[in-house]
Design an enzyme around this catalytic site. Structure first.
Site, mmCIF file in Angstrom:
data_model
loop_
_atom_site.group_PDB
_atom_site.id
_atom_site.type_symbol
_atom_site.label_atom_id
_atom_site.label_comp_id
_atom_site.label_asym_id
_atom_site.label_seq_id
_atom_site.Cartn_x
_atom_site.Cartn_y
_atom_site.Cartn_z
ATOM 1 N N GLU A 1 4.937 -6.237 2.037
ATOM 2 C CA GLU A 1 4.616 -6.855 0.738
ATOM 3 C C GLU A 1 4.077 -5.812 -0.242
ATOM 4 O OE1 GLU A 1 1.996 -9.986 2.183
ATOM 5 O OE2 GLU A 1 0.292 -8.630 2.003
ATOM 6 N N TYR B 1 -0.836 -2.950 -11.939
ATOM 7 C CA TYR B 1 -2.292 -2.900 -12.067
ATOM 8 C C TYR B 1 -2.659 -2.227 -13.395
ATOM 9 C CZ TYR B 1 -1.748 -3.790 -7.074
ATOM 10 O OH TYR B 1 -1.369 -4.309 -5.863
ATOM 11 N N GLY C 1 3.513 -3.838 -3.795
ATOM 12 C CA GLY C 1 3.373 -4.225 -5.192
ATOM 13 C C GLY C 1 3.555 -3.023 -6.097
ATOM 14 N N ARG C 2 2.523 -2.140 -6.090
ATOM 15 C CA ARG C 2 2.504 -0.995 -6.991
ATOM 16 C C ARG C 2 3.804 -0.179 -6.943
ATOM 17 N NH1 ARG C 2 -2.243 1.479 -8.796
ATOM 18 N NH2 ARG C 2 -3.380 0.469 -7.112
ATOM 19 N N CYS D 1 -16.248 1.737 -27.449
ATOM 20 C CA CYS D 1 -17.515 2.460 -27.606
ATOM 21 C C CYS D 1 -18.097 2.759 -26.228
ATOM 22 C CB CYS D 1 -18.485 1.630 -28.421
ATOM 23 S SG CYS D 1 -17.803 1.085 -29.966
ATOM 24 N N GLY E 1 0.788 -1.234 0.000
ATOM 25 C CA GLY E 1 0.000 0.000 0.000
ATOM 26 C C GLY E 1 0.816 1.278 0.000
#
Ligand SMILES: Cc1ncc(COP(=O)(O)O)c(C=O)c1O
Length: 381
Positions: free
Chosen positions: A242, A345, A244-245, A316, A206
């Site tokens: 842990e 992500y 990620g981003r 569309c 986070g």
């Protein structure tokens, strides 16, 4: 027309991951959250730098087994694990299964006994922590993630046969800056040691990234100092994170080409090949994906007057917006746009089959160099 392409800069990823590792006190275990970007190249690049991988599905367990055989997941979280998922985790030798509910713990214990294995677990706890400033608060309110504190205490006191409880896992919020992430880590460890006698605590991911400023980085040095203070205050506790981003987001870019430029009721639009079915991040987060423009040498087609331009894709739906009202200077047909911060992500959360457009290509290298080569080629329609 060249197909959109994701470019992963693996050298940059190695450098960034090493810098993160160096900023953390050595006892802190650095796991990478595979959900952020499970591309095999990314996993292989991170493998020598991180202490392990956090997974959240059987698919991610399989990906790890394929890409890094002999390196079982360090953690396996996620709500709604089926018996087949839990059996797979036991069979794969996952170091710690992060259990999300008392019922899941009971099922896991029964499966462990039935298969003659021991399940080593962390209890995922939904702690009521006050984390002001986070873009997404996951703790302390009704949630499918983790257990209420009282349930976790009960599970830790009387684990079922077949289960060893080693401590606590908590991933409470995303978008945390370093001081806040440090405060959350301290509060989680304090609770875990006091209430369940935890020997291990995984305080989750986070860590914030700033899509408005692709050059900015999370303050890993400041966070490392805060985690050092936690280790000093709770000697003997194994501390794990842990992210990620914040690990991979900067190492990926999405490159595409402008197909059409037009004015609609006074506003400029640039329509690019691909769109949010390749790069869903801006639609998912409601932000403008940062981009730079490589002007096509022989573009020749229509061009905006340099005023704000909204960049849309080929879908569309009015939600197919990559960037709204961007100050990007003049943008013309054939120009190559480099969307930065597409390394987490991004492709893996995109609704890739919507309208059945072609998927993007994937390359490894320096996105700006690849974009410059692309923009130097003639427009081929
Ligand atoms: C349990 C868990 N751990 C780690 C992460 C990684 O978070 P981030 O990518 O924001 O660092 C997530 C993301 O949702 C998560 O749910």
């Amino acid at each position: 027309m060249t197909r959109p392409v994701y470019v992963h800069d693996l050298d940059a990823l190695t450098g960034h991951a090493r810098a993160i590792r160096a900023a953390l006190p050595r006892p802190v275990e650095l796991l990478y959250a595979v959900k952020a970007n499970p591309e095999p190249d990314v996993l292989r690049t991170l493998a020598p730098v991180v202490d392990g991988f956090e997974t959240a599905s059987r698919g991610e367990l399989c990906r790890l087994a394929e890409v890094l055989p002999g390196r079982p997941a360090a953690g396996y979280a996620g709500p709604g694990k089926t018996d087949a998922d839990l059996r797979a985790a036991l069979g794969a030798g996952v170091a710690r299964i992060h259990v999300e509910s008392p019922a899941e713990l009971r099922r896991l214990g029964a499966l462990a006994v039935a298969t003659g294995r021991t399940a080593r677990v962390l209890l995922r706890v939904n702690l009521p922590l006050d984390v002001p400033g986070a873009s997404l608060v996951m703790g302390g309110r009704p949630s499918p993630f983790g257990m209420d504190p009282a349930d976790a205490v009960a599970c830790a006191r009387r684990p079922p046969a077949g289960v060893e409880v080693h401590g606590v896992h908590a991933h409470l919020a995303s978008g945390l800056d370093a001081p806040l992430a440090g405060a959350v880590a301290e509060a989680v460890v304090r609770w875990s040691v006091a209430e369940v006698g935890a020997r291990e605590v995984d305080v989750g991911g986070g860590m914030a990234v700033d899509y408005g400023d692709p050059a900015a980085r999370f303050d890993w040095a400041g966070y490392g100092r805060a985690l050092g203070d936690v280790l000093d205050a709770y000697p003997g506790v194994r501390l794990r994170i842990e992210p990620g981003r914040s690990v991979t987001v900067h190492c990926g870019a999405y490159l595409t080409e402008v197909i059409d430029v037009k004015r609609s009721y006074g506003e400029w639009f640039a329509v690019v090949a691909g769109g949010t079915h390749h790069l869903r991040t801006p639609a998912a987060k409601g932000h403008a994906q940062p981009f730079t423009v490589h002007r096509r040498r022989d573009g020749g087609g229509p061009r905006t007057d340099g005023g704000p331009v909204t960049v849309v894709g080929q879908l569309c739906t009015p939600k197919d917006v990559l960037s709204r009202s961007a100050d990007a200077g003049p943008v013309g047909v054939g120009d190559v746009l480099v969307f930065a911060m597409a390394g987490a992500y991004a492709w893996n959360i995109s609704h890739r089959d919507f309208l059945l457009h072609e998927p993007p290509e994937f390359r490894v290298g320096d996105p700006d160099r690849i974009a410059a080569e692309w923009a130097a080629r003639p427009v081929d329609g």
